[in-house]
Design an enzyme around this catalytic site. Structure first.
Site, short mmCIF file in Angstrom:
data_model
loop_
_atom_site.label_atom_id
_atom_site.label_comp_id
_atom_site.label_asym_id
_atom_site.label_seq_id
_atom_site.Cartn_x
_atom_site.Cartn_y
_atom_site.Cartn_z
N PHE A 162 0.85 -1.19 0.00
CA PHE A 162 0.00 0.00 0.00
C PHE A 162 0.89 1.23 0.00
O PHE A 162 1.72 1.41 0.89
CB PHE A 162 -0.93 0.03 1.22
CG PHE A 162 -1.86 1.19 1.19
CD1 PHE A 162 -2.98 1.18 0.36
CD2 PHE A 162 -1.63 2.32 1.95
CE1 PHE A 162 -3.84 2.27 0.31
CE2 PHE A 162 -2.47 3.42 1.91
CZ PHE A 162 -3.58 3.39 1.08
N ASP A 213 9.29 2.83 1.64
CA ASP A 213 8.08 3.50 2.12
C ASP A 213 7.97 3.24 3.62
O ASP A 213 7.52 2.18 4.05
CB ASP A 213 6.86 2.98 1.36
CG ASP A 213 5.56 3.65 1.81
OD1 ASP A 213 5.57 4.29 2.89
OD2 ASP A 213 4.54 3.51 1.10
N LYS A 244 2.41 9.68 8.38
CA LYS A 244 1.72 9.21 9.60
C LYS A 244 2.31 9.73 10.92
O LYS A 244 1.94 10.82 11.34
CB LYS A 244 1.63 7.67 9.57
CG LYS A 244 0.68 7.19 8.46
CD LYS A 244 0.21 5.77 8.67
CE LYS A 244 -0.97 5.43 7.76
NZ LYS A 244 -0.59 4.83 6.48
C1 LIG Z 1 -0.86 5.09 5.08
C2 LIG Z 1 0.18 4.74 4.12
C3 LIG Z 1 0.36 5.47 2.93
C4 LIG Z 1 -0.56 6.58 2.51
O1 LIG Z 1 -0.55 7.63 3.40
P1 LIG Z 1 -1.72 8.74 3.31
O2 LIG Z 1 -1.31 9.77 4.31
O3 LIG Z 1 -2.98 8.04 3.67
O4 LIG Z 1 -1.76 9.25 1.94
C5 LIG Z 1 1.42 5.13 2.11
N1 LIG Z 1 2.25 4.12 2.43
C6 LIG Z 1 2.10 3.39 3.55
C7 LIG Z 1 3.07 2.30 3.86
C8 LIG Z 1 1.05 3.66 4.44
O5 LIG Z 1 0.89 2.93 5.53
#
Ligand SMILES: *Cc1c(COP(=O)(O)O)cnc(C)c1O
Length: 436
Positions: free
Chosen positions: A172, A257, A286
């Site tokens: 994700f 990421d 986050k």
């Molecule tokens: C939550 C998340 C995203 C997206 O972040 P948003 O602030 O919702 O756009 C991208 N990568 C990872 C690994 C995430 O957990």
């Protein structure tokens, strides 16, 4: 009536309240007043006014303090999700409140025609935490979310002159079109195709598949140290090191990421800390803002300068208030030795869940305070529902996995509140799954 948001404890039994939706009750600040007893009415107003992208909200929340939140009807919950791994310091942490208030009353927003000290210092601190303080080729692009951090990373990768991207199945990376193109969860990606192209997906953790997918035309490989949204899936030790070795051999970038795993979530500053891997790009969001919207794309080495003037931007990028919140989060983690707390409470939760020997539990995976309770069947949605009824916020990222991503300040005593309640929650969940 000038209360901003009623605490939820001040129910005035027997008194007539104007029906929410008919009579607006606004305090002097223009914020709505939430009187206890109208949770359902607020939920209905939500459904009328907001696009149905998230489904029905579980509760309307009015207040948070530390690791607890209160709903519109005055009920208290132990928040073991923390706004999806966002509220690193819990709710209304004095340091964040102070930093944000001070910054907002001093200088709130300026645009990127100008710079501010909080933005500069936060960038320097991130570079330093990534172990690159002496490397002049480490630079930060600030943005407002995780998806945007990955959008920036995608654009950095395109500036290599190559277009081929490799990502992982089940990953994700966000919901905007570029980040979505990199996202391995087919169900959320496919309705929006065609997306920016030249992306292929390899099984997560599979070194041989990575070796086969990456060649001299590959711009970048993007990967999460732990797949949080997939259900807190960890890769075997050595996977990130292999990814580094393979990408380096082909001149491809390694993008980590760390939107969910970064800033202390795993008990280390970053999910990849301690692996010896130096990535080309790290994306963060986050936990970084502790609840204020901020993301960051950090480029190391040549990736630090692939984007030049005019090639990327965002009006809010590096907003002083959001950066002040980020500085408060980093300061608190250091001042209060929060990484040690994450490791200790994470180990306590893991051992505590295992010690229950509950028949519905298959194990625990994850690191620090990013954990999944693995279940022996598809009980997670029922478990989350039973937990909410019992005053605990947990989350069901997969049918057979419960995710715990609490504030990093959770104490063992607070973890024990949940451990004491868990067997009954699992009993309820398995019983209602069998009824269904
Ligand atoms: C939550 C998340 C995203 C997206 O972040 P948003 O602030 O919702 O756009 C991208 N990568 C990872 C690994 C995430 O957990």
């Amino acid at each position: 009536m000038n209360a901003v948001v009623a605490s939820g404890n001040a129910g005035k039994a027997g008194q007539e309240h104007p029906a929410v939706g008919e009579t607006e009750l606004f305090g002097e600040t223009g914020l709505p007043v939430v009187e206890p007893g109208y949770g359902q009415a607020w939920t209905e107003r939500y459904s009328e006014a907001l696009m149905n992208t998230f489904g029905a909200p579980q509760k309307v929340l009015v207040r948070g303090e530390g690791v607890y939140v209160w709903d519109a009807d005055g009920r208290r919950y132990l928040d073991l999700l923390a706004g999806i791994a966002v509220n690193a310091l819990g709710h209304a942490h004095p340091l964040i409140v102070q930093a944000v208030t001070t910054q907002l009353t001093t200088l709130g927003h300026i645009s990127n025609f100008f710079a501010s000290a909080p933005q500069i210092v936060l960038a320097e601190r991130l570079v330093e935490l990534l172990g690159q303080a002496n490397d002049t080729d480490a630079r930060v692009f600030f943005c407002n979310s995780g998806a945007e951090a990955n959008e920036a990373a995608f654009k950095v990768a395109r500036r290599t002159g190559r277009t081929k991207m490799v990502s992982t199945e089940g990953s994700f990376h966000g919901r905007t079109m570029g980040a979505l193109a990199l996202t391995g969860k087919a169900a959320i990606r496919e309705p929006f195709e065609p997306l920016p192209g030249d992306v292929s997906f390899v099984p997560y953790g599979d070194i041989a598949a990575l070796e086969a997918a990456i060649d001299d035309q590959t711009a970048a490989f993007i990967v999460e140290p732990i797949q949080g949204e997939k259900g807190v899936i960890t890769a075997a030790p050595g996977y990130l090191r292999a990814a580094r070795e393979i990408t380096a051999r082909h001149g491809a970038l390694l993008i980590l990421d760390e939107v969910q795993t970064g800033i202390g979530r795993t008990g280390k500053w970053f999910g990849h800390s301690g692996t010896g891997v130096v990535p080309d790009v790290v994306t963060l969001a986050k936990g970084l803002g502790g609840g204020m919207p901020i993301g960051a794309c950090v480029g190391l080495g040549r990736a630090a300068s692939l984007l030049g003037p005019g090639q990327h931007g965002s009006t809010y990028a590096g907003n002083p208030v959001a950066c002040a919140a980020g500085l408060a989060v980093l300061h608190a983690i250091e001042r209060d030795d929060i990484l040690a707390n994450v490791r200790a409470v994470g180990a306590h939760l893991t051992a505590g869940v295992k010690a229950l020997n509950h028949p519905a539990v298959a194990g625990v995976r994850g690191e620090g305070l990013l954990l999944a309770i693995m279940l022996n069947g598809p009980y997670s949605a029922e478990a989350a529902k039973a937990a909410l009824d019992a005053g605990f916020i947990i989350n069901a990222p997969a049918p057979d996995a419960i995710r715990l991503a609490p504030p990093l300040i959770l104490t063992t005593a607070q973890a024990d509140e949940f451990l004491a309640a868990l067997p009954a929650l699992l009993d309820t969940a398995t019983a209602s799954s069998k009824d269904a």
